[in-house]
Design an enzyme around this catalytic site. Structure first.
Site, mmCIF file in Angstrom:
data_model
loop_
_atom_site.group_PDB
_atom_site.id
_atom_site.type_symbol
_atom_site.label_atom_id
_atom_site.label_comp_id
_atom_site.label_asym_id
_atom_site.label_seq_id
_atom_site.Cartn_x
_atom_site.Cartn_y
_atom_site.Cartn_z
ATOM 1 N N HIS A 172 0.841 -1.198 0.000
ATOM 2 C CA HIS A 172 0.000 0.000 0.000
ATOM 3 C C HIS A 172 0.879 1.252 0.000
ATOM 4 O O HIS A 172 0.633 2.193 -0.767
ATOM 5 C CB HIS A 172 -0.909 -0.044 1.238
ATOM 6 C CG HIS A 172 -1.761 1.178 1.456
ATOM 7 N ND1 HIS A 172 -3.126 1.176 1.277
ATOM 8 C CD2 HIS A 172 -1.437 2.430 1.874
ATOM 9 C CE1 HIS A 172 -3.599 2.392 1.558
ATOM 10 N NE2 HIS A 172 -2.588 3.171 1.938
ATOM 11 N N GLU A 173 1.903 1.257 0.839
ATOM 12 C CA GLU A 173 2.769 2.440 0.933
ATOM 13 C C GLU A 173 3.593 2.625 -0.343
ATOM 14 O O GLU A 173 3.730 3.749 -0.831
ATOM 15 C CB GLU A 173 3.686 2.338 2.156
ATOM 16 C CG GLU A 173 2.959 2.324 3.499
ATOM 17 C CD GLU A 173 1.940 3.438 3.654
ATOM 18 O OE1 GLU A 173 2.110 4.500 3.035
ATOM 19 O OE2 GLU A 173 0.950 3.240 4.377
ATOM 20 N N HIS A 206 1.511 4.206 -2.994
ATOM 21 C CA HIS A 206 1.351 5.664 -2.908
ATOM 22 C C HIS A 206 2.450 6.364 -3.712
ATOM 23 O O HIS A 206 2.215 7.406 -4.332
ATOM 24 C CB HIS A 206 1.402 6.129 -1.448
ATOM 25 C CG HIS A 206 0.083 6.025 -0.737
ATOM 26 N ND1 HIS A 206 -1.080 6.567 -1.242
ATOM 27 C CD2 HIS A 206 -0.253 5.460 0.455
ATOM 28 C CE1 HIS A 206 -2.083 6.333 -0.393
ATOM 29 N NE2 HIS A 206 -1.609 5.651 0.642
ATOM 30 N N TYR A 250 -4.823 14.543 -2.269
ATOM 31 C CA TYR A 250 -5.138 13.755 -1.071
ATOM 32 C C TYR A 250 -6.222 14.434 -0.248
ATOM 33 O O TYR A 250 -6.027 14.807 0.911
ATOM 34 C CB TYR A 250 -3.865 13.565 -0.254
ATOM 35 C CG TYR A 250 -3.849 12.315 0.592
ATOM 36 C CD1 TYR A 250 -3.936 11.062 0.009
ATOM 37 C CD2 TYR A 250 -3.744 12.391 1.974
ATOM 38 C CE1 TYR A 250 -3.914 9.915 0.780
ATOM 39 C CE2 TYR A 250 -3.727 11.250 2.759
ATOM 40 C CZ TYR A 250 -3.812 10.022 2.145
ATOM 41 O OH TYR A 250 -3.798 8.883 2.920
ATOM 42 N N GLU A 309 -6.320 6.471 -1.884
ATOM 43 C CA GLU A 309 -6.301 5.410 -0.872
ATOM 44 C C GLU A 309 -6.756 4.072 -1.445
ATOM 45 O O GLU A 309 -6.185 3.019 -1.163
ATOM 46 C CB GLU A 309 -7.204 5.800 0.303
ATOM 47 C CG GLU A 309 -6.502 6.602 1.358
ATOM 48 C CD GLU A 309 -5.252 5.873 1.842
ATOM 49 O OE1 GLU A 309 -5.355 4.704 2.247
ATOM 50 O OE2 GLU A 309 -4.172 6.469 1.797
#
Lengths: 117, 354
Positions: free
Chosen positions: B167-168, B171, B182, B191
């Site tokens: 997930h990170e 980004h 964001y 997200e």
């Protein structure tokens, strides 16, 4: 997911009258889970708390972190008298120095002692 | 002097091949050559296999370049360098989990989408572990990934689920692709895309089909004291946890339950439940490995170069339909599946009328 609760001075203090109230609300982060910590210290502790509170740069306005994702956001509110309330919105990167000391003190107060409710 | 395992002439031969069954290898070789022209020391691997006809197949694939740092409980980045790409495992679980998780994410992006890392040029993947004291978070700071150890009461370490690591990293991919602001709906899309690539990384690693997958983000991140399976459920938003201290998972699964709030950048971690479910429904409609078609459509939409930084759910949904039409044809089952996904969450009318 509730916003911070009522700022009214509390009436249920079991250890004597609360002299002031400090509330820390943390939102965002990877989990997106809102956490709220409050401290309601009594008169004997008030001077230390007022010193902590007055060291924080309440009037400084900071933008949210412009880059990145999943950062925390902080909302801090202090009420030292019924008509004296201060409030600040902080990005995670700003929670250092006196802000960090205040946040840590509130979290310790709220978790390190028996909860009142 | 460049160091390369595969000699340039061999790369060039592979890159030039028109054989359909070597298309993947050719793309890999072209990527490696392209990166070398920029004098970037891109790492690559050579895979030798025997195909059905007994021929030797040489396949090059880019390799990740990972560096893990240890913040040692402080909040200073990046910290002390503790593991590079050629170093063996450490005895530090968080360090090795981060290293392996970045590797798994790199593999998904390369294998499914032909992308080499965050910048698509083989740049170093940087992560810091042991950030802060009792730090209940993982984040992307615009340049690198950062993981806390959790407080031990509610959260365990944030490197314990590959979905969080991926997930990170995702980004970073989103930012490198033009980004999604964001805030509000575009933030919730940001997200959601990170959750999509997080889940796909785990499925790709485990060899799970869409039907077999848990579609949970951050499974196992809670301590046993918490009533919860994970931080988010992409397939059933709003059901990941229900706990005395944390409350109930607030994610909506439909536009009628969209949460309007000032917190969390306008609820980016809350309303992401809506596009998350749209993706899962699309993937389940298509069946098989979710990264192959549903994932491809979402990835191509993100990287098309035409997606607005302030895209709404409806705009993103329309863009995924357009991508599916371009990739698979207007009357394809992929287009129908994408429409079904967005219809399920109330972002699009059921598109039977086109």
């Amino acid at each position: 997911m509730d916003e911070t609760g009522s700022p009214e001075p509390e009436e249920r203090a079991p250890r004597g009258r609360a002299a002031l109230l400090v509330a820390v609300t943390r939102t965002g982060g990877f989990a997106g889970i809102t956490r709220v910590w409050t401290a309601e210290p009594v008169e004997d502790e008030a001077s230390e708390w007022i010193a902590l509170i007055s060291r924080c740069p309440w009037d400084e306005r900071l933008d949210l972190d412009p880059h990145g994702a999943d950062r925390f956001q902080w909302s801090i509110r202090a009420q030292c008298a019924p008509d004296e309330e201060r409030e600040a919105e902080l990005p995670d990167r700003a929670v250092t120095g006196p802000w960090r000391e205040l946040v840590d003190a509130v979290r310790m107060w709220s978790t390190g002692r028996p909860q009142t409710a | 002097m460049r160091h390369a395992i595969v000699p340039p002439y061999l790369l060039a031969r592979i890159a030039a091949t028109r054989e359909p069954h070597l298309a993947h290898a050719a793309a890999a070789a072209r990527a490696t050559l392209a990166a070398q022209r920029e004098y970037r020391p891109t790492r690559s691997r050579l895979r030798l296999t025997i195909d059905e006809s007994g021929s030797l197949v040489a396949e090059t694939a880019p390799a990740p370049d990972r560096t893990i740092y240890d913040a040692q409980g402080r909040e200073t980045l990046p910290g002390v360098r503790v593991r590079g790409e050629d170093d063996p495992p450490t005895n530090d679980i968080a360090v090795d989990q981060a290293f392996d998780g970045l590797g798994a994410t790199f593999e998904l992006f390369w294998d499914a989408f032909g992308r080499t890392g965050i910048d698509d040029a083989g740049g170093t993947l940087v992560a810091t572990v042991h950030f802060g004291q009792d730090y209940d978070n993982a984040f992307w700071n615009g340049e690198q990934m950062v993981f806390g150890d959790g407080d031990g009461e509610i959260f365990t370490g944030f490197t314990s689920s590959v979905t969080i690591i991926a997930h990170e990293l995702a980004h970073g991919v989103i930012e490198a692709s033009g980004g999604l602001e964001y805030q509000g709906q575009s933030g919730a899309l940001n997200e959601s895309l990170s959750d999509v690539f997080g889940a796909l990384t785990e499925q790709h690693l485990l060899g799970q089909t869409a039907a077999e997958a848990s579609w949970l983000i951050g499974a196992g991140i809670f301590t046993p004291a918490v009533e919860g399976r994970a931080l988010r459920s992409m397939i059933e938003p709003g059901t990941a946890y229900d706990d005395d201290v944390l409350g109930k998972d607030p994610q909506p699964a439909h536009m009628r339950d969209y949460v309007v709030t000032d917190s969390d950048n306008g609820g980016v971690h809350i309303n992401s439940g809506i596009p998350n479910r749209a993706f899962v429904v699309t993937a389940l409609e298509l069946g098989g490995n979710a990264w192959e078609r549903a994932g491809n459509i979402w990835y191509r939409t993100l990287t098309s170069g035409t997606l607005s930084r302030t895209a709404t759910f409806a705009q993103f949904a329309a863009a995924t339909v357009a991508t599916a039409e371009a990739e698979y044809g207007e009357d394809s089952e992929e287009v129908a599946a994408v429409r079904a996904g967005w219809a399920d969450v109330g972002v699009m009318d059921d598109g039977r009328d086109g």
